[in-house]
Motif scaffolding. Structure first.
Motif, short mmCIF file in Angstrom:
data_model
loop_
_atom_site.label_atom_id
_atom_site.label_comp_id
_atom_site.label_asym_id
_atom_site.label_seq_id
_atom_site.Cartn_x
_atom_site.Cartn_y
_atom_site.Cartn_z
N ALA A 15 0.81 -1.22 0.00
CA ALA A 15 0.00 0.00 0.00
C ALA A 15 0.85 1.26 0.00
O ALA A 15 0.31 2.37 -0.07
N GLY A 16 2.16 1.12 0.08
CA GLY A 16 3.06 2.26 0.12
C GLY A 16 3.62 2.60 -1.26
O GLY A 16 3.10 2.17 -2.30
N ALA A 44 0.63 -4.13 -12.02
CA ALA A 44 -0.19 -3.74 -13.18
C ALA A 44 -1.23 -2.69 -12.77
O ALA A 44 -1.44 -1.70 -13.48
N GLY A 45 -1.86 -2.91 -11.62
CA GLY A 45 -2.86 -1.95 -11.15
C GLY A 45 -2.25 -0.59 -10.83
O GLY A 45 -2.82 0.46 -11.16
N ALA A 83 -4.80 -10.24 -0.43
CA ALA A 83 -5.98 -9.39 -0.55
C ALA A 83 -5.68 -8.24 -1.49
O ALA A 83 -4.51 -7.86 -1.66
N ALA A 84 -6.72 -7.69 -2.10
CA ALA A 84 -6.54 -6.55 -2.99
C ALA A 84 -5.95 -5.37 -2.22
O ALA A 84 -6.16 -5.22 -1.02
N VAL A 85 -5.20 -4.53 -2.94
CA VAL A 85 -4.50 -3.41 -2.32
C VAL A 85 -5.11 -2.08 -2.74
O VAL A 85 -5.36 -1.85 -3.93
N PRO A 87 -4.04 1.83 -2.50
CA PRO A 87 -2.90 2.66 -2.13
C PRO A 87 -3.18 3.51 -0.89
O PRO A 87 -4.25 4.13 -0.78
N GLY A 88 -2.24 3.49 0.03
CA GLY A 88 -2.37 4.31 1.23
C GLY A 88 -3.10 3.64 2.38
O GLY A 88 -3.13 4.18 3.48
N LYS A 89 -3.70 2.45 2.15
CA LYS A 89 -4.48 1.79 3.20
C LYS A 89 -3.86 0.45 3.56
O LYS A 89 -3.86 -0.49 2.77
N LEU A 90 -3.33 0.38 4.77
CA LEU A 90 -2.69 -0.85 5.24
C LEU A 90 -3.71 -1.96 5.41
O LEU A 90 -4.87 -1.71 5.78
N ASN A 91 -3.26 -3.20 5.15
CA ASN A 91 -4.13 -4.36 5.31
C ASN A 91 -3.29 -5.50 5.90
O ASN A 91 -2.36 -5.98 5.27
N GLN A 92 -3.66 -5.91 7.12
CA GLN A 92 -2.91 -6.97 7.79
C GLN A 92 -2.87 -8.26 6.98
O GLN A 92 -1.95 -9.05 7.13
N ALA A 93 -3.86 -8.45 6.14
CA ALA A 93 -3.93 -9.70 5.36
C ALA A 93 -2.71 -9.88 4.46
O ALA A 93 -2.37 -11.01 4.11
#
Length: 333
Positions: A15-16, A44-45, A83-85, A87-93
């Motif tokens: 996300a960084g 790609a995204g 899990a989908a990412v 940008p800027g939002k952390l996800n523990q998954a």
């Protein structure tokens, strides 16, 4: 090993800005083949979001590239996200994904596929919040490579600073600077300056711990009891060790002009000077490992991910340093 040394690049926290940096880098050709150990879907995204036309060419075990990618192409060893990412939002998954990229790159170095690895920033907090004990790249790679002692060094043009202690509260630092620790760190710094940077007889300036390097014992005894006796013992082996010197005057042109590295006693003694001199164009090098590892000198910058408003200067320096270290190692052997 491929005909041209192959290097691994890990984008860090998805996300960084790490994925952005990899893509920006791919706009120009590199002198050596470089493999992003990352999710192809993620890259790609992010390329679409940034409006970058980058061809992502999949590679991996059994199909490593032997030549640098053309400008506008990035080699990718696809490593799936959990899990989908956004940008800027952390996800523990995705914590385990981050560690998998590091494991693949580190093992690839140990197995001889990669000549070195370059790492973009990770987010320690989200990995720990996911229930995985993680104190940083340095410690993770030390465990992965079964290395008992590693040394953190930051470098920019004209200055290298290595640390005796790293991420410790100030209250604990004096007790942590033991003769054994100081000797081990100094030996690693000296050996890697010689073997990985090609400096035949390194000249190292050593900071004192206390103001004025203890003022002859009036401002602390660590210099008298620990630092000077250890340095003197190592000097008998031919090491060029100057100090302990007061840190407030050591970082001046008169002293730095003829030195190859500074050994600071703690994190905020040496790194503020280095970052003032070269922030955005500095590199973090882990010494003591059986592999080459360099990194950027900044964090994940979550607020800038996907915006295009970033500077890839530190990553470029990290790459160039890894290339130089690999070449110095080849030349020495």
């Amino acid at each position: 090993m491929s005909t041209s040394p192959l290097f691994a690049l890990t984008p860090g926290e998805p996300a960084g800005i790490g994925p952005d940096l990899c893509l920006l880098l791919a706009r120009e050709a590199q002198p050596h083949p470089l493999v992003a150990v990352a999710s192809r879907e993620l890259l790609a995204g992010r390329a679409t979001l940034l409006g970058l036309d980058i061809t992502l060419q999949e590679v991996g075990p059994g199909q490593w590239p032997s030549a640098p990618a053309a400008a506008g192409t990035l080699y990718v060893w696809d490593t799936p996200l959990a899990a989908a990412v956004e940008p800027g939002k952390l996800n523990q998954a995705n914590a385990a994904y981050v560690l998998e990229t590091l494991t693949r790159a580190g093992k690839g170095c140990l197995e001889g596929h990669f000549a070195g690895m370059i790492t973009a920033p990770v987010h320690k907090g989200v990995i720990n919040e996911a229930g995985i004990a993680f104190s940083g790249h340095t410690e993770f790679l030390a465990d992965l490579t079964h290395t008992a002692q590693v040394v953190m060094m930051l470098a920019t043009r004209g200055l290298r600073v290595a640390l005796v202690t790293t991420h410790l509260p100030l209250r604990q630092i004096a007790d942590a600077i033991t003769p054994d620790r100081l000797e081990r760190v100094t030996r690693i710094l000296h050996a890697d300056l010689r073997d990985k940077f090609g400096i035949a007889n390194p000249r190292i300036l050593v900071c004192g711990l206390n103001p004025h390097a203890g003022e002859g014992g009036h401002l602390g005894h660590e210099e008298i009891d620990v630092i000077e006796p250890t340095l003197e013992r190592l000097r008998t082996e031919g090491m060029q060790l100057i100090g302990p010197l007061p840190a407030d005057t050591l970082f001046t042109p008169k002293h730095l002009e003829h030195c190859d590295a500074v050994l600071a006693m703690y994190h905020d003694q040496g790194l503020p000077v280095l970052k003032y001199k070269g922030f955005g164009a500095a590199v973090n090098v882990t010494l003591g490992l059986p592999i080459i590892r360099t990194s950027v000198d900044h964090g994940t910058a979550l607020d800038l991910a996907g915006t295009g408003r970033i500077d890839s200067g530190s990553l470029q320096v990290a790459l160039e340093t890894a290339y130089q270290m690999a070449e110095a190692g080849v030349a020495r052997h």
